[in-house]
Design an enzyme around this catalytic site. Structure first.
Site, short mmCIF file in Angstrom:
data_model
loop_
_atom_site.label_atom_id
_atom_site.label_comp_id
_atom_site.label_asym_id
_atom_site.label_seq_id
_atom_site.Cartn_x
_atom_site.Cartn_y
_atom_site.Cartn_z
N CYS A 104 17.77 -22.64 -47.37
CA CYS A 104 17.60 -21.20 -47.16
C CYS A 104 16.17 -20.88 -46.73
CB CYS A 104 17.94 -20.47 -48.46
SG CYS A 104 17.59 -18.71 -48.40
N CYS A 118 14.61 -17.76 -48.19
CA CYS A 118 14.06 -17.92 -49.54
C CYS A 118 12.74 -18.70 -49.51
CB CYS A 118 15.04 -18.69 -50.44
SG CYS A 118 16.77 -18.31 -50.18
N ASP A 119 12.66 -19.76 -48.71
CA ASP A 119 11.58 -20.74 -48.89
C ASP A 119 10.56 -20.83 -47.76
OD1 ASP A 119 12.74 -21.43 -51.28
OD2 ASP A 119 13.99 -23.00 -50.41
#
Ligand code: NAP
Length: 305
Positions: free
Chosen positions: A134, A137-138
């Site tokens: 993801c 997200c990261d």
């Protein structure tokens, strides 16, 4: 919590939320069960620019947030729990979850998919330590670093574009020489100077001491093996339908997706499927929302006959 409903919906992505808007608006007592976050996988998409009605595009989180708000306004109830099994007899459908059992007159399964794993050495061990599924997200963790993205579909190229806002260099590694992603997405990705492509290339292993440091690669055409040093790797090789718990209950296709008719009916009475989880889905948000609406209308007609 009440355990008897007219309609139970499994999954809170665009298909489940759309089904919920229709059934709740039609005054059917409806419970939506979601194990993760309401909105589903599309919440990870920074920009959805092909959903009708949003000419400037909209984030997946905001789009599904609006769907959620609309469903709740009509009285949809929701539960954060995982469905463990489904039992069906002539009269009722029993949905067994980590938060108890629920009985439905009609069941709409809209549980979507999970990311496929690449299945190479190092992937599992280094997940969360440089291996990610993801970018939304990261990506900020990889500011000014070199990251790889594995895959050739829309997800892979959207991930690469998002990562390019943070990383110094983004290498997209794809096993063929043609991309599966929409042409418009390809054009955007190929125009980004930080993105480079490694085609006809497969990942054989992800390596590093505690964190990702390198990929072992192999050319699919010549068989030549070599090493690419990277600080992170984002895996985007497709989606696996969440149907393991349904194998004994419903006929599935060879990819594990639920077989439905044009009304989203499965082979089992009063059980419907909608969205990415159903066979022959084109796996688009708008199609999932359409499936949800169809399933809801068919369910209402069938149970009120
Ligand atoms: P996908 O379209 O199924 O693409 C998966 C990619 O991974 C393919 O290029 C495939 O290669 C590659 N792949 C599969 N297994 C592999 C393996 N073991 N090793 C290496 N490569 C492997 O999946 P997706 O990109 O996640 O997209 C899923 C659906 O969501 C699509 O319909 C897409 O259009 C949609 N989507 C839409 C948006 C948006 O509109 N914002 C964003 C993301 C996704 P091959 O091509 O060789 O098979």
């Amino acid at each position: 919590m009440d355990n008897k409903y007219d309609v139970v919906i499994v999954g809170g992505g665009p298909a489940g939320l759309s089904a919920g808007i229709y059934t709740a608006r039609d005054k059917l007592k409806t419970l939506l069960i979601e194990k993760g976050i309401i909105g589903g996988k599309i919440t990870e998409a920074e920009l959805v620019d092909n959903f009708p009605g949003y000419p400037q595009g909209i984030s997946g989180l905001e789009l599904t947030g609006k769907m959620h708000q609309q469903a709740t306004k009509f009285g949809l109830k929701e539960l954060n729990a995982e469905v463990i099994s489904v039992e069906v007899d002539n009269e009722r459908r029993v949905v067994k979850t980590t938060a108890g059992d629920f009985i439905a007159r009609a069941l709409i399964i809209a549980g979507g998919s999970d990311w496929f794993k690449l299945g190479v050495p190092g992937e599992k061990e280094l997940t969360g330590r440089g291996v990610s599924y993801c970018s939304t997200c990261d990506a900020p963790l990889f500011a000014d670093k070199h990251v790889a993205v594995i895959g050739g579909g829309d997800t892979a190229l959207f991930e690469a574009l998002h990562l390019a806002k943070f990383a110094a260099r983004v290498t997209v590694i794809h096993r063929r020489d043609e991309f599966r992603a929409f042409i418009a997405v390809q054009e955007k990705a190929f125009a980004e100077p930080k993105i480079e492509l490694l085609l006809n290339t497969v990942v054989e292993a992800i390596e590093g001491q505690d964190v990702v440091q390198r990929l072992r690669l192999k050319r699919a055409d010549s068989g030549k093996k070599y090493v690419l040093e990277v600080d992170g790797v984002f895996i985007a090789v497709g989606l696996k339908p969440n149907t393991d718990y349904l194998r004994e209950v419903l006929p599935l296709d060879e990819q594990g997706r639920i077989i439905v008719d044009s009304g989203m009916r499965t082979k089992v009475a009063a059980v419907f499927a909608a969205g990415d989880i159903r066979s022959n889905s084109i796996r688009q948000t708008i199609a999932a929302a359409g499936d949800g609406a169809i399933a809801a209308i068919t369910a209402k007609n069938d149970i009120e006959q």
